[in-house]
Design a protein around this motif. Structure first.
Motif, short mmCIF file in Angstrom:
data_model
loop_
_atom_site.label_atom_id
_atom_site.label_comp_id
_atom_site.label_asym_id
_atom_site.label_seq_id
_atom_site.Cartn_x
_atom_site.Cartn_y
_atom_site.Cartn_z
N LEU A 23 -20.05 -38.34 -42.36
CA LEU A 23 -20.25 -37.52 -41.16
C LEU A 23 -20.26 -36.02 -41.46
O LEU A 23 -20.77 -35.23 -40.65
CB LEU A 23 -19.17 -37.84 -40.13
CG LEU A 23 -19.21 -39.24 -39.54
CD1 LEU A 23 -17.98 -39.50 -38.67
CD2 LEU A 23 -20.50 -39.48 -38.76
N PHE A 26 -23.09 -33.34 -40.70
CA PHE A 26 -23.49 -33.08 -39.31
C PHE A 26 -22.66 -31.99 -38.64
O PHE A 26 -23.04 -31.47 -37.60
CB PHE A 26 -23.39 -34.36 -38.48
CG PHE A 26 -24.26 -35.46 -39.01
CD1 PHE A 26 -25.64 -35.39 -38.90
CD2 PHE A 26 -23.70 -36.55 -39.63
CE1 PHE A 26 -26.45 -36.39 -39.39
CE2 PHE A 26 -24.51 -37.58 -40.13
CZ PHE A 26 -25.88 -37.49 -40.01
N GLY A 27 -21.50 -31.69 -39.18
CA GLY A 27 -20.63 -30.69 -38.56
C GLY A 27 -19.22 -30.80 -39.12
O GLY A 27 -19.01 -31.36 -40.19
N GLU A 28 -18.27 -30.30 -38.36
CA GLU A 28 -16.88 -30.34 -38.80
C GLU A 28 -16.18 -31.54 -38.19
O GLU A 28 -16.19 -31.72 -36.97
CB GLU A 28 -16.16 -29.05 -38.37
CG GLU A 28 -14.75 -28.98 -38.87
CD GLU A 28 -14.05 -27.69 -38.48
OE1 GLU A 28 -12.85 -27.58 -38.80
OE2 GLU A 28 -14.68 -26.81 -37.87
N GLY A 40 -14.94 -34.69 -34.04
CA GLY A 40 -15.97 -33.87 -34.66
C GLY A 40 -16.53 -32.83 -33.71
O GLY A 40 -16.52 -33.01 -32.49
N GLN A 41 -17.02 -31.77 -34.30
CA GLN A 41 -17.76 -30.74 -33.58
C GLN A 41 -19.10 -30.61 -34.29
O GLN A 41 -19.16 -30.18 -35.44
CB GLN A 41 -17.00 -29.41 -33.59
CG GLN A 41 -17.73 -28.26 -32.93
CD GLN A 41 -17.97 -28.50 -31.44
OE1 GLN A 41 -17.10 -28.95 -30.72
NE2 GLN A 41 -19.16 -28.20 -30.97
N VAL A 42 -20.17 -31.04 -33.60
CA VAL A 42 -21.51 -30.97 -34.17
C VAL A 42 -22.40 -30.18 -33.23
O VAL A 42 -22.17 -30.14 -32.02
CB VAL A 42 -22.10 -32.39 -34.43
CG1 VAL A 42 -21.21 -33.18 -35.37
CG2 VAL A 42 -22.32 -33.15 -33.15
N SER A 43 -23.42 -29.55 -33.79
CA SER A 43 -24.29 -28.72 -32.96
C SER A 43 -25.26 -29.56 -32.12
O SER A 43 -25.64 -29.16 -31.03
CB SER A 43 -25.06 -27.72 -33.81
OG SER A 43 -25.88 -28.39 -34.74
N ASP A 44 -25.65 -30.72 -32.63
CA ASP A 44 -26.64 -31.54 -31.91
C ASP A 44 -26.28 -33.03 -32.04
O ASP A 44 -26.75 -33.71 -32.96
CB ASP A 44 -28.03 -31.27 -32.49
CG ASP A 44 -29.14 -31.92 -31.70
OD1 ASP A 44 -28.86 -32.74 -30.79
OD2 ASP A 44 -30.31 -31.63 -32.00
N PRO A 45 -25.46 -33.53 -31.11
CA PRO A 45 -25.05 -34.95 -31.20
C PRO A 45 -26.22 -35.93 -31.22
O PRO A 45 -26.18 -36.91 -31.97
CB PRO A 45 -24.18 -35.14 -29.95
CG PRO A 45 -23.66 -33.78 -29.65
CD PRO A 45 -24.77 -32.84 -30.02
N MET A 48 -27.75 -36.09 -34.65
CA MET A 48 -26.87 -36.83 -35.54
C MET A 48 -27.04 -38.34 -35.32
O MET A 48 -27.19 -39.10 -36.28
CB MET A 48 -25.41 -36.44 -35.30
CG MET A 48 -24.44 -37.21 -36.15
SD MET A 48 -22.72 -36.90 -35.73
CE MET A 48 -22.56 -37.88 -34.26
#
Length: 179
Positions: A23, A26-28, A40-45, A48
């Motif tokens: 994962l 995709f982000g943190e 998680g913190q993602v810019s575009d779920p 992902m």
């Protein structure tokens, strides 16, 4: 509190470290105090989820340690005494998308055993949403077999995330489902 927009859980016999490594692009993602659960913190779920779907189609072992992903839109902290009221404060953000639809609420409670009773919260929130939809002139219905949407309520200790899982989202992405 660190804001998150993804709750990821490990597959039954999965390996937590591998899930987090899969994962990471995709982000943190951060470990939680709950076994096999990461935030998680993602810019575009959606991007992902689409990548995960394509990779799983291409290689059967891709993301094999990943069990479920719940995209969440609203995040808050609570105490057992404030939980029900805070949930109801979050509902207006979902009413437009639930108008005239079949749905149900699913609470995945982690922590507060004996203080928060999942079936009671689910029934209470179902009834509250139905009343709100009726008052708007767009009644909904509760359907546990083939709902058009599920309001996923994910708690991790004193943190809560809410996400609306539509039938289309769950059908397209096999990892998006309630427990």
């Amino acid at each position: 509190m660190w804001k998150f927009n993804i709750v990821a859980t490990m597959a039954g016999a999965g390996r937590y470290r591998h899930m987090l490594e899969d994962l990471a692009p995709f982000g943190e993602f951060r470990r939680t105090e709950f076994l096999g659960v990461a935030l998680g913190q993602v810019s575009d779920p959606l991007s992902m989820l689409e990548t995960i779907r394509r990779e799983r189609e291409r290689k059967f072992y891709a993301f094999q340690d990943l069990g479920r992903i719940i995209p969440v839109e609203r995040v808050f902290t609570f105490t057992p005494d404030t939980f029900g009221d805070l949930l109801k404060e979050m509902v207006p953000g979902f009413l437009e998308r639930l108008a005239g639809k079949s749905f149900y609420v699913r609470l995945e409670r982690r922590g507060h055993k004996g203080e928060i009773i999942s079936p009671e919260i689910e029934r209470d929130l179902d009834a509250f949403i139905l009343a709100q939809l009726e008052a708007r002139g767009a009644p909904g219905t509760i359907d546990f077999t083939h709902p058009e949407a599920i309001l996923a309520v994910e708690t991790l200790g004193d943190r809560c995330g809410l996400g609306l899982l539509t039938r289309d989202l769950m059908e397209r992405y096999e990892v998006v489902r309630v427990g």
